[in-house]
Design a protein around this motif. Structure first.
Motif, PDB file in Angstrom:
ATOM      1  N   GLU A 340       0.869  -1.379   0.282  1.00  7.55           N
ATOM      2  CA  GLU A 340       0.147  -0.126   0.154  1.00  7.55           C
ATOM      3  C   GLU A 340       1.452   1.032  -0.198  1.00  7.55           C
ATOM      4  O   GLU A 340       0.531   2.497  -0.435  1.00  7.55           O
ATOM      5  CB  GLU A 340      -0.947  -0.097   1.461  1.00  7.55           C
ATOM      6  N   LEU A 341       1.618   1.295   0.781  1.00  5.08           N
ATOM      7  CA  LEU A 341       2.671   2.455   0.916  1.00  5.08           C
ATOM      8  C   LEU A 341       4.179   2.513  -0.519  1.00  5.08           C
ATOM      9  O   LEU A 341       3.371   3.433  -0.869  1.00  5.08           O
ATOM     10  CB  LEU A 341       3.750   1.530   1.507  1.00  5.08           C
ATOM     11  N   LEU A 342       3.931   1.568  -1.152  1.00  8.65           N
ATOM     12  CA  LEU A 342       4.686   1.394  -2.370  1.00  8.65           C
ATOM     13  C   LEU A 342       3.951   2.345  -3.370  1.00  8.65           C
ATOM     14  O   LEU A 342       4.050   2.762  -4.227  1.00  8.65           O
ATOM     15  CB  LEU A 342       4.850  -0.172  -3.218  1.00  8.65           C
ATOM     16  N   ALA A 343       1.968   1.371  -3.154  1.00  7.48           N
ATOM     17  CA  ALA A 343       1.154   2.434  -4.265  1.00  7.48           C
ATOM     18  C   ALA A 343       0.949   3.201  -3.943  1.00  7.48           C
ATOM     19  O   ALA A 343       0.715   4.666  -5.071  1.00  7.48           O
ATOM     20  CB  ALA A 343      -0.144   1.429  -4.446  1.00  7.48           C
ATOM     21  N   GLU A 344       0.988   4.027  -3.230  1.00  5.31           N
ATOM     22  CA  GLU A 344       0.680   5.587  -2.509  1.00  5.31           C
ATOM     23  C   GLU A 344       1.389   6.618  -3.360  1.00  5.31           C
ATOM     24  O   GLU A 344       1.840   7.567  -3.422  1.00  5.31           O
ATOM     25  CB  GLU A 344       0.287   5.582  -1.041  1.00  5.31           C
ATOM     26  N   SER A 345       2.725   6.105  -2.811  1.00  2.87           N
ATOM     27  CA  SER A 345       4.489   6.500  -3.473  1.00  2.87           C
ATOM     28  C   SER A 345       3.979   7.006  -5.099  1.00  2.87           C
ATOM     29  O   SER A 345       4.638   7.846  -5.688  1.00  2.87           O
ATOM     30  CB  SER A 345       5.393   5.654  -2.846  1.00  2.87           C
ATOM     31  N   PHE A 346       3.645   5.848  -5.782  1.00  5.08           N
ATOM     32  CA  PHE A 346       4.134   5.943  -7.117  1.00  5.08           C
ATOM     33  C   PHE A 346       3.184   6.795  -7.153  1.00  5.08           C
ATOM     34  O   PHE A 346       3.694   7.805  -8.041  1.00  5.08           O
ATOM     35  CB  PHE A 346       3.587   4.328  -7.840  1.00  5.08           C
ATOM     36  N   LYS A 347       1.767   6.749  -6.886  1.00  6.52           N
ATOM     37  CA  LYS A 347       1.398   7.708  -7.037  1.00  6.52           C
ATOM     38  C   LYS A 347       1.108   9.218  -6.870  1.00  6.52           C
ATOM     39  O   LYS A 347       0.901  10.016  -7.468  1.00  6.52           O
ATOM     40  CB  LYS A 347      -0.361   7.469  -6.209  1.00  6.52           C
ATOM     41  N   ASN A 389       1.031   0.003  -8.661  1.00  4.40           N
ATOM     42  CA  ASN A 389       0.993   1.250 -10.833  1.00  4.40           C
ATOM     43  C   ASN A 389       0.677   0.491 -11.791  1.00  4.40           C
ATOM     44  O   ASN A 389       1.371   0.385 -12.759  1.00  4.40           O
ATOM     45  CB  ASN A 389       2.785   1.839 -10.249  1.00  4.40           C
ATOM     46  N   PRO A 390      -0.658   0.209 -12.131  1.00  5.71           N
ATOM     47  CA  PRO A 390      -0.711  -0.641 -12.523  1.00  5.71           C
ATOM     48  C   PRO A 390      -0.987   0.973 -14.125  1.00  5.71           C
ATOM     49  O   PRO A 390      -0.686   0.621 -15.582  1.00  5.71           O
ATOM     50  CB  PRO A 390      -2.204  -0.867 -12.932  1.00  5.71           C
ATOM     51  N   ASP A 391      -0.570   2.057 -13.928  1.00  6.31           N
ATOM     52  CA  ASP A 391      -0.652   3.033 -14.863  1.00  6.31           C
ATOM     53  C   ASP A 391       0.722   3.061 -15.530  1.00  6.31           C
ATOM     54  O   ASP A 391       0.938   3.922 -16.535  1.00  6.31           O
ATOM     55  CB  ASP A 391      -1.139   4.418 -14.261  1.00  6.31           C
ATOM     56  N   ALA A 392       1.287   2.833 -14.973  1.00  9.22           N
ATOM     57  CA  ALA A 392       3.031   2.613 -15.409  1.00  9.22           C
ATOM     58  C   ALA A 392       3.736   1.463 -16.222  1.00  9.22           C
ATOM     59  O   ALA A 392       2.432   1.043 -16.614  1.00  9.22           O
ATOM     60  CB  ALA A 392       4.050   3.106 -14.334  1.00  9.22           C
ATOM     61  N   ASP A 393       3.848   2.078 -17.175  1.00  8.60           N
ATOM     62  CA  ASP A 393       5.093   1.056 -18.315  1.00  8.60           C
ATOM     63  C   ASP A 393       6.225   0.129 -17.012  1.00  8.60           C
ATOM     64  O   ASP A 393       6.571   1.165 -16.764  1.00  8.60           O
ATOM     65  CB  ASP A 393       4.988   1.731 -19.080  1.00  8.60           C
ATOM     66  N   ILE A 394       6.342  -1.065 -17.557  1.00 12.91           N
ATOM     67  CA  ILE A 394       7.716  -1.163 -17.051  1.00 12.91           C
ATOM     68  C   ILE A 394       9.097  -1.906 -17.897  1.00 12.91           C
ATOM     69  O   ILE A 394       8.439  -2.702 -19.130  1.00 12.91           O
ATOM     70  CB  ILE A 394       7.593  -2.885 -15.985  1.00 12.91           C
ATOM     71  N   LEU A 395       9.928  -1.979 -18.155  1.00 12.35           N
ATOM     72  CA  LEU A 395      10.838  -1.953 -19.111  1.00 12.35           C
ATOM     73  C   LEU A 395      12.268  -2.536 -18.114  1.00 12.35           C
ATOM     74  O   LEU A 395      12.447  -2.035 -17.537  1.00 12.35           O
ATOM     75  CB  LEU A 395      11.329  -0.715 -19.750  1.00 12.35           C
ATOM     76  N   PHE A 396      12.883  -3.857 -18.620  1.00  5.60           N
ATOM     77  CA  PHE A 396      14.054  -4.508 -17.780  1.00  5.60           C
ATOM     78  C   PHE A 396      14.925  -4.859 -18.330  1.00  5.60           C
ATOM     79  O   PHE A 396      14.242  -4.762 -19.515  1.00  5.60           O
ATOM     80  CB  PHE A 396      12.882  -6.343 -17.603  1.00  5.60           C
TER      81      PHE A 396
END
Length: 534
Positions: A340-347, A389-396
């Motif tokens: 939850e903290l991680l999600a709030e931080s991304f937002k 963070n479903p609104d972000a794209d992920i690049l590895f």
């Protein structure tokens, strides 16, 4: 002459011509060697097939059919022209050494990110790109090159998110602290970890018990490489909702004394910033200052009892690239952090692209028996970030070439290629893009060449890049990303949406299958990067 007389004259003419046609011999009249003929009445009034006349008229005069044929021909010509122009990009996406491997081979995968970046200036917004990685990123290496290029293109300033306690210096930004702060990190040893999992977006937390000051200043840049890393216009403190915390910000500004007089002086001086806005989430508290002027030197004063997750130092708007280096980490810490903290931080930070640069620390221990275990572990990390963070794209980004002594010669680690293959596979399976540093460097034996360069692009350990090598790798990454941005802009300029792109691809497939050589159609426009690439 009256109309009636005119009518009689015309009628008389037709009568005379009709009599001549009736009386004139069918074989004509021959005088000397010349034969004179006159058309018979049957020739003039020949009966025609009404069906044939209708078909002929329809073929010549049907406007709808003519328009459809013309539009189809025009569209085919236009699509063929765009096909020629887009071929430059498609060749890179398929064969370029520093290309991205994209889910479903979709070259439009970055479109969502580019839209956010272009809107940032219009909306006076800040878009964060979080660059997580291992020790290859320490000192703000690689990230700083990416940041500088993107901020030049889309606007922005500052180094992005920084920990309250930075134990390894950055080449772009000086961060210091005094006071009652204790640092804990998720990616360290047991002694380094907190007794909870509330680490925030940087996978570390600084515990405040009393008072402290954090100083942030742009480092001197004699070579002018990082012109945008200064210019702080927006500063945020991410802290815990629990506990009590008071914050104050002072920043260096040009102060005018005795303005308008002969004794007027201008000098740099620290002044207090206006009171911050205080945004509260369930577990996160965000203090934000919008500065009236930009600065490259600021101090954050803290007092109370709270957890400090990060201090973000950005421009008034634009793009921010956060350098999050985790020495010794394989990127498997995210699933163990407070979700939850991680999600709030991304937002709170408007994070739209998450870059995960890991794998080098997995290579020495990888073998056939543990590949599946590690694959599942990495998949879990990607899925954790996607859920947060479903609104972000992920690049590895996979590992670079790594070499060690094998049979008296420096050779790539045996576990390197299996690691790269399973990382690529797990990234694409989970909708993330993949960038292959090993391939970008040149593959087998490339680390030896980088070490032998003068000056060296990599260190004597045959694992880590030098600063110069890291900057070069950042440039290669940016060049690949710019190809996709140029592709995005080209399609936008010519209104090539997904449907039109499919039509172009269909036309290409049909042309390739056709045995007949296609007519050469001039390109609608030369691809923007073609000349530079040549």
């Amino acid at each position: 002459m009256t109309p009636f007389k005119t009518f009689l004259s015309i009628l008389s003419l037709f009568v005379v011509l009709g009599l001549m046609a009736w009386l004139y011999p069918a074989s004509g009249i021959t005088i000397a060697d010349t034969t004179f003929r006159f058309p018979a009445l049957t020739d003039i009034f020949e009966k025609q097939d009404p069906n044939a006349v209708a078909e002929e008229d329809n073929a010549e005069t049907d406007p709808q059919k003519a328009i459809e044929e013309m539009m189809a021909a025009t569209q085919a010509k236009e699509l063929a022209a765009f096909s020629d122009s887009l071929k430059f990009y498609e060749d890179f996406f398929k064969n370029g050494r520093n290309r991205f491997d994209l889910p479903n081979n979709d070259p439009t995968w970055f479109d969502r990110l580019f839209l956010h970046l272009e809107l940032a200036k219009i909306d006076s917004n800040i878009v964060h790109i979080m660059h997580y990685g291992d020790s290859q990123l320490e000192e703000d290496r690689i990230s700083s090159t990416i940041r500088e290029d993107l901020q030049k293109e889309f606007g922005g300033g500052g180094p992005g998110m920084l920990p309250a306690v930075l134990n390894i210096p950055s080449q772009t930004t000086s961060v210091w602290n005094n006071g009652d702060l204790t640092r804990f990190i998720m990616f360290g040893t047991e002694e380094d970890r907190a007794d909870h999992n509330r680490y925030g977006p940087l996978a570390q937390v600084s515990k405040l018990q009393g008072s402290a000051v954090i100083g942030i200043k742009k480092r001197e840049d004699k070579d002018g490489k990082f012109t945008h890393v200064g210019g702080y216009g927006t500063i945020k403190v991410l802290a815990s909702r629990r506990g009590n915390l008071k914050v104050r910000l002072a920043y260096e500004a040009t102060v005018i004394e005795n303005e308008g007089t002969d004794k007027e002086k201008r000098k740099k001086k620290f002044v207090d910033a206006p009171a911050p806005t205080d945004e509260k989430f369930n577990k996160l508290r965000v203090f934000t200052w919008k500065l009236p002027d930009t600065t490259s030197n600021a101090k954050v004063y803290l007092s109370g009892n709270a957890e400090i997750y990060s201090v973000s130092v950005d421009g008034p708007y634009g793009v921010a690239v956060d350098n999050v280096a985790m020495r010794g980490s394989s990127g498997t810490v995210f699933s163990r952090m407070d979700k939850e903290l991680l999600a709030e931080s991304f937002k709170a930070m408007n994070a739209r692209l998450i870059i995960m640069e890991y794998g080098g620390n997995l290579v020495p221990s990888i073998n056939k028996s543990n590949i599946e275990y590690n694959k599942n572990l990495i998949a879990k990390q990607i899925q954790t970030i996607q859920n947060a963070n479903p609104d972000a794209d992920i690049l590895f980004i996979g590992p670079a070439d790594m070499a060690r002594q094998i049979d008296g010669k420096m050779k790539s680690y045996p576990g390197l290629l299996p690691t790269i293959e399973f990382l690529r596979e797990v990234a694409l399976e989970n909708g993330a893009a993949y960038w292959d540093m090993y391939r970008v460097m040149g593959g087998e034996g490339s680390m030896r060449k980088w070490v032998k360069q003068s000056p060296p692009l990599a260190g004597a350990d045959y694992i880590h890049f030098s600063r110069r090598g890291a900057a070069y790798m950042g440039e290669l990454f940016v060049n690949a990303l710019r190809m996709h941005y140029d592709y995005f802009k080209f399609r936008d300029k010519h209104k090539i949406d997904d449907a039109k792109l499919k039509d172009i691809q269909k036309l290409k497939a049909e042309t390739a299958e056709s045995a007949q050589p296609a007519e050469q159609v001039p390109a609608a426009e030369t691809a923007p990067q073609a000349e530079a690439a040549q």
